[in-house]
Design a protein around this motif. Structure first.
Motif, PDB file in Angstrom:
ATOM      1  N   GLY A  15       0.818  -1.220   0.000  1.00 28.33           N
ATOM      2  CA  GLY A  15       0.000   0.000   0.000  1.00 28.33           C
ATOM      3  C   GLY A  15       0.847   1.262   0.000  1.00 28.33           C
ATOM      4  O   GLY A  15       0.510   2.246  -0.658  1.00 28.33           O
ATOM      5  N   ILE A  16       1.954   1.229   0.723  1.00 32.06           N
ATOM      6  CA  ILE A  16       2.867   2.375   0.727  1.00 32.06           C
ATOM      7  C   ILE A  16       3.469   2.568  -0.657  1.00 32.06           C
ATOM      8  O   ILE A  16       3.513   3.694  -1.177  1.00 32.06           O
ATOM      9  CB  ILE A  16       3.961   2.190   1.794  1.00 32.06           C
ATOM     10  N   ILE A  17       3.909   1.490  -1.257  1.00 28.97           N
ATOM     11  CA  ILE A  17       4.475   1.567  -2.618  1.00 28.97           C
ATOM     12  C   ILE A  17       3.418   2.047  -3.608  1.00 28.97           C
ATOM     13  O   ILE A  17       3.681   2.919  -4.435  1.00 28.97           O
ATOM     14  CB  ILE A  17       5.051   0.195  -3.029  1.00 28.97           C
ATOM     15  N   ALA A  18       2.210   1.489  -3.514  1.00 28.06           N
ATOM     16  CA  ALA A  18       1.134   1.872  -4.433  1.00 28.06           C
ATOM     17  C   ALA A  18       0.738   3.330  -4.246  1.00 28.06           C
ATOM     18  O   ALA A  18       0.416   4.022  -5.219  1.00 28.06           O
ATOM     19  CB  ALA A  18      -0.075   0.968  -4.228  1.00 28.06           C
ATOM     20  N   ILE A  43      -2.879  -3.418  -9.780  1.00 27.82           N
ATOM     21  CA  ILE A  43      -1.860  -4.380 -10.214  1.00 27.82           C
ATOM     22  C   ILE A  43      -0.934  -4.716  -9.046  1.00 27.82           C
ATOM     23  O   ILE A  43      -0.598  -5.887  -8.823  1.00 27.82           O
ATOM     24  CB  ILE A  43      -1.076  -3.830 -11.427  1.00 27.82           C
ATOM     25  N   ILE A  44      -0.542  -3.715  -8.287  1.00 32.46           N
ATOM     26  CA  ILE A  44       0.316  -3.956  -7.117  1.00 32.46           C
ATOM     27  C   ILE A  44      -0.425  -4.802  -6.089  1.00 32.46           C
ATOM     28  O   ILE A  44       0.151  -5.704  -5.484  1.00 32.46           O
ATOM     29  CB  ILE A  44       0.804  -2.622  -6.525  1.00 32.46           C
ATOM     30  N   LEU A  45      -1.723  -4.544  -5.895  1.00 32.68           N
ATOM     31  CA  LEU A  45      -2.528  -5.353  -4.978  1.00 32.68           C
ATOM     32  C   LEU A  45      -2.563  -6.809  -5.418  1.00 32.68           C
ATOM     33  O   LEU A  45      -2.400  -7.720  -4.597  1.00 32.68           O
ATOM     34  CB  LEU A  45      -3.950  -4.801  -4.890  1.00 32.68           C
ATOM     35  N   TYR A  46      -2.747  -7.047  -6.688  1.00 28.45           N
ATOM     36  CA  TYR A  46      -2.762  -8.412  -7.218  1.00 28.45           C
ATOM     37  C   TYR A  46      -1.416  -9.105  -6.989  1.00 28.45           C
ATOM     38  O   TYR A  46      -1.368 -10.271  -6.573  1.00 28.45           O
ATOM     39  CB  TYR A  46      -3.105  -8.396  -8.707  1.00 28.45           C
TER      40      TYR A  46
END
Length: 90
Positions: A15-18, A43-46
């Motif tokens: 979440g921080i990266i996203a 996409i990052i969550l996936y």
């Protein structure tokens, strides 16, 4: 730490990266497009979900409901908070 805590920690980092990636994509640093920023976060969550399943196994993550409460909810809140913080600093 139990599996739920580990999954939540992985998704918090995601979440921080996203949040930062969404800020970069929506603020005009690269280009200004909020839709692409949201798609990048999904996409990052996936990727974080797949990583969690590989590390801990599908049974340990407890399927979709376990991933929802231990992964998606923390990811969403941290992502929005980080995106808003960076947007306000800009």
């Amino acid at each position: 730490m139990d599996t739920d805590g580990k999954v939540a920690s992985i998704h918090t980092v995601g979440g921080i990266i996203a949040g930062y990636v969404s800020f970069i994509l929506s603020s005009g640093v690269v280009f200004k497009n909020e839709a692409i920023a949201v798609i990048a976060a999904l996409i990052i969550l996936y990727i974080m979900g797949q990583l969690s399943e590989k590390l801990f196994g599908k049974e340990e993550v407890n399927g979709l409901s376990g991933w929802f409460w231990s992964g998606i909810i923390p990811f969403f809140f941290i992502w929005v908070i980080v995106w808003v913080i960076f947007a306000n600093l800009h």
